[in-house]
Write a protein that holds these residues in place. Structure first.
Motif, PDB file in Angstrom:
ATOM      1  N   TRP A  61      -2.101   8.518   1.233  1.00 50.51           N
ATOM      2  CA  TRP A  61      -1.224   7.391   0.893  1.00 50.51           C
ATOM      3  C   TRP A  61      -1.531   6.772  -0.472  1.00 50.51           C
ATOM      4  O   TRP A  61      -0.705   6.037  -1.021  1.00 50.51           O
ATOM      5  N   LEU A  62      -2.701   7.051  -0.966  1.00 51.73           N
ATOM      6  CA  LEU A  62      -3.115   6.330  -2.182  1.00 51.73           C
ATOM      7  C   LEU A  62      -2.149   6.493  -3.364  1.00 51.73           C
ATOM      8  O   LEU A  62      -1.898   5.519  -4.091  1.00 51.73           O
ATOM      9  N   THR A  81      -2.163  -1.230  -5.196  1.00 54.54           N
ATOM     10  CA  THR A  81      -3.472  -1.905  -5.114  1.00 54.54           C
ATOM     11  C   THR A  81      -4.031  -1.722  -3.708  1.00 54.54           C
ATOM     12  O   THR A  81      -3.260  -1.703  -2.742  1.00 54.54           O
ATOM     13  N   LEU A  82      -5.330  -1.601  -3.621  1.00 55.47           N
ATOM     14  CA  LEU A  82      -5.991  -1.589  -2.308  1.00 55.47           C
ATOM     15  C   LEU A  82      -6.777  -2.880  -2.140  1.00 55.47           C
ATOM     16  O   LEU A  82      -7.487  -3.300  -3.068  1.00 55.47           O
ATOM     17  N   VAL A  83      -6.640  -3.486  -0.964  1.00 56.77           N
ATOM     18  CA  VAL A  83      -7.469  -4.647  -0.615  1.00 56.77           C
ATOM     19  C   VAL A  83      -8.397  -4.170   0.503  1.00 56.77           C
ATOM     20  O   VAL A  83      -7.924  -3.788   1.574  1.00 56.77           O
ATOM     21  N   LYS A 124     -12.262   7.577  -3.497  1.00 55.98           N
ATOM     22  CA  LYS A 124     -10.953   8.202  -3.755  1.00 55.98           C
ATOM     23  C   LYS A 124     -10.091   7.286  -4.634  1.00 55.98           C
ATOM     24  O   LYS A 124      -9.438   7.741  -5.574  1.00 55.98           O
ATOM     25  N   ALA A 125     -10.092   6.019  -4.298  1.00 49.67           N
ATOM     26  CA  ALA A 125      -9.271   5.079  -5.063  1.00 49.67           C
ATOM     27  C   ALA A 125      -9.743   5.006  -6.515  1.00 49.67           C
ATOM     28  O   ALA A 125      -8.940   4.975  -7.459  1.00 49.67           O
ATOM     29  N   LEU A 127      -7.051   3.386  -9.128  1.00 51.25           N
ATOM     30  CA  LEU A 127      -6.307   2.356  -8.381  1.00 51.25           C
ATOM     31  C   LEU A 127      -7.056   1.016  -8.452  1.00 51.25           C
ATOM     32  O   LEU A 127      -8.269   0.988  -8.245  1.00 51.25           O
ATOM     33  N   PRO A 128      -6.352  -0.064  -8.716  1.00 53.89           N
ATOM     34  CA  PRO A 128      -7.027  -1.368  -8.664  1.00 53.89           C
ATOM     35  C   PRO A 128      -7.481  -1.677  -7.239  1.00 53.89           C
ATOM     36  O   PRO A 128      -6.760  -1.378  -6.282  1.00 53.89           O
TER      37      PRO A 128
END
Ligand SMILES: NC(=O)C1=CN([C@@H]2O[C@H](COP(=O)(O)OP(=O)(O)OC[C@H]3O[C@@H](n4cnc5c(N)ncnc54)[C@H](OP(=O)(O)O)[C@@H]3O)[C@@H](O)[C@H]2O)[C@@H](O)CC1
Ligand SMILES: Nc1ncnc2c1ncn2[C@@H]1O[C@H](COP(=O)(O)OP(=O)(O)OP(=O)(O)O)[C@@H](O)[C@H]1O
Length: 520
Positions: free
Chosen positions: A314-315, A320-322, A343-344, A349-350
């Protein structure tokens, strides 16, 4: 007091001090180098010249004398509130800036002869949001504050007022900030100092503080209009966009025990303006979280044997990932979170890290160290854990700015928001303070609201590009926006519900709070 002096003071009255301006003044006046320069000096005009200069750097044009008079008025209110309580058990006058004044005045070194009488006064709980001091028979008169030039003048002035038999002049009532009402700057025009009486909008409620007193700093003008920078990054609403363009936020968190936290973060992201909000949680938590809201997409994968690859799929579709709200601290889940962070990072990815995500970072800081597309949002406990892990010593509580700055530097200039009474934000270079008015209600979940809104604002700030934010650090801009919004939601919800306010009530305010702060 000389006639000359009196004339000068009178001439410095008549101009409203806004809430933000007053807070900026207090922040400067409270700095260690200013306080120590004032201590024991009967002549302090040179100090107020410096104070006015620093205020000017923040975009507030005031003369040294105006600063001095304002401080004097605030001290009078503070001591009256304190004295009122001491004498009658009631505050004669509510002092809006009591907490700020108290923090500063209590930190002042004790007079050599008497110890620290102020410190011997215990704090009472809030009275209308104002901390008052417990009457203490051992306290000397008025807690024996030290005498400075401004104190002498205050006494003389009060004597004059007493002599005239009247209350404060109408002009005083006008010039003194009553302290009532919202601090939202759109509601509080101030008058230009020497102008023709037209109102200008207040500058934003942001203060750039020197990380260390006496240390040369970068020009404060850089960030002076940070509220405007937040506004600049908000994407326009147009019919040309497709679903997803305004933000797709992933929340890593949610386990059997904690289903509220990921929900708060995810729903806040949507309410701030993201198009899609997806929660990656354990199997146990998924149905529960789903049942809170049909708006959320929920993946029951976090305790799956292939959790990392399940999330990794899904990334590319997230902005953004929280990581952390309600994630829990089970080893297997923390391992998965670590894999997801790797991975992020590999995709640039932020990442916002909060709650149990910060627990993981405190165990293994290298997971995120040096990744400057991350923001850490520790509360007091989380900050202490991180600080000790990185700097191998306890937090220096008397030097909050220095602490947050040092931690950010140690983490490789990652942006850190130290949440609390004032939110301190640092990227290891600057320290921003958000003291936007919130409330005294501390129900759980407010940090989750902050994390969710930050996820969206980080995406917007990066998307907007350097021109829209005057080449400032987009993570600082986003952090300031999220802190202000959280506090504004808190303030609005508290006005409605008082002690019974919950985080859900705050979330209901996200729309209006956002409009009020950023879109009016
Ligand atoms: N509805 C839900 O589902 C919610 C779930 N949540 C989730 O809970 C999980 C654990 O998060 P956490 O915040 O309780 O853990 P942590 O930071 O270790 O604190 C532990 C202890 O430290 C103390 N303490 C905390 N702050 C302090 C302060 N400022 N100043 C002084 N002390 C302070 C305090 O100790 P106490 O006062 O109880 O002795 C506190 O109990 C995490 O997943 C989170 O997302 C929450 O989001 C809320 C809503
Ligand atoms: N003492 C305080 N005075 C005013 N506002 C505060 C205070 N402490 C926290 N806040 C506000 O609450 C926000 C969240 O901080 P808090 O310390 O509650 O986070 P948290 O413990 O991580 O929250 P959560 O309950 O979601 O885990 C802060 O950003 C700030 O706006």
């Amino acid at each position: 007091m000389s006639v000359c002096m009196r004339r000068l003071i009178t001439s410095t009255r008549g101009f409203l001090w806004s809430d933000v301006e007053t807070r900026a003044l207090l922040d400067i006046w409270g700095e260690a180098d200013v306080q120590s320069a004032l201590d024991g000096n009967f002549r302090n005009s040179h100090v107020y010249r410096d104070v006015a200069g620093r205020l000017g750097e923040l975009g507030f044009e005031r003369t040294p004398e105006q600063c001095r008079i304002r401080i004097k008025g605030l001290k009078r209110q503070y001591y009256q509130a304190r004295e009122g309580l001491r004498k009658n058990g009631q505050a004669r006058k509510i002092c809006r800036y009591y907490d700020e004044m108290d923090r500063i005045l209590r930190a002042r070194p004790a007079p050599a002869s008497s110890g620290d009488p102020a410190a011997s006064c215990g704090a009472l709980p809030d009275l209308h949001g104002v901390h008052l001091l417990q009457p203490d028979p051992t306290c000397a008169e008025d807690c024996s504050r030290e005498l400075r030039e401004e104190d002498f003048e205050e006494i003389e002035e009060e004597e004059e007022q007493a002599g005239s038999g009247g209350p404060e002049s109408p002009q005083d009532n006008f010039t003194e900030d009553s302290g009532e009402g919202s601090s939202c700057y759109t509601e509080h025009p101030i008058k230009v100092e020497h102008g023709s009486g037209f109102a200008i909008p207040l500058p934003p409620n942001d203060v750039l503080e020197r990380p260390f007193s006496l240390r040369p700093t970068r020009p404060a003008k850089d960030m002076e209009n940070i509220f405007q920078l937040v506004r600049n990054v908000i994407p326009p609403m147009t019919s040309k966009k497709h679903k997803g363009q305004d933000g797709k936020i992933g929340i890593i968190g949610g386990c059997k025990e904690y289903t509220g936290a990921p929900y708060f973060a995810a729903i806040t992201a949507l309410k701030v303006g993201a198009d899609l909000s997806q929660v990656f949680c354990t199997k146990d938590a998924a149905t529960v979280i789903k049942s809170y809201s049909p708006e959320l997409i929920v993946h029951p994968v976090l305790d799956h044997p292939n959790a990392v690859s399940e999330v990794d799929k899904w990334l590319p579709r997230l902005h953004t990932l929280v990581i952390g709200p309600g994630m829990g601290r089970e080893d297997a889940i923390l391992d998965n979170a670590k894999g997801i962070i790797e991975k992020a990072k590999s995709k640039g990815l932020p990442i916002v890290i909060d709650a149990d995500g910060l627990w993981l970072i405190a165990q293994q800081p290298s997971i995120i160290q040096g990744y400057q597309r991350a923001v850490l949002t520790p509360n007091f406990m989380e900050f202490s854990r991180l600080y000790e892990a990185m700097l191998s010593e306890p937090v220096e509580t008397s030097d909050q700015h220095g602490s947050v700055l040092r931690l950010s530097q140690a983490m490789g200039n990652i942006t850190i928001i130290q949440k609390g009474e004032r939110d301190l934000i640092s990227d290891g270079d600057k320290v921003l303070v958000c003291s936007h008015e919130g409330s005294s209600r501390r129900c759980g979940g407010q940090g989750d609201l902050l994390a969710g809104s930050l996820g969206v604002l980080v995406h917007w700030a990066l998307l907007a590009g350097p021109e829209k934010i005057n080449a400032q650090n987009p993570f600082l801009v986003a952090a300031f926006g999220a802190c202000s919004l959280t506090r504004q939601c808190n303030h609005q919800a508290f006005q409605k519900y008082g002690r019974s306010m919950t985080t859900s009530d705050m979330i209901s305010e996200v729309g209006t709070a956002f409009n009020k702060l950023f879109e009016t």
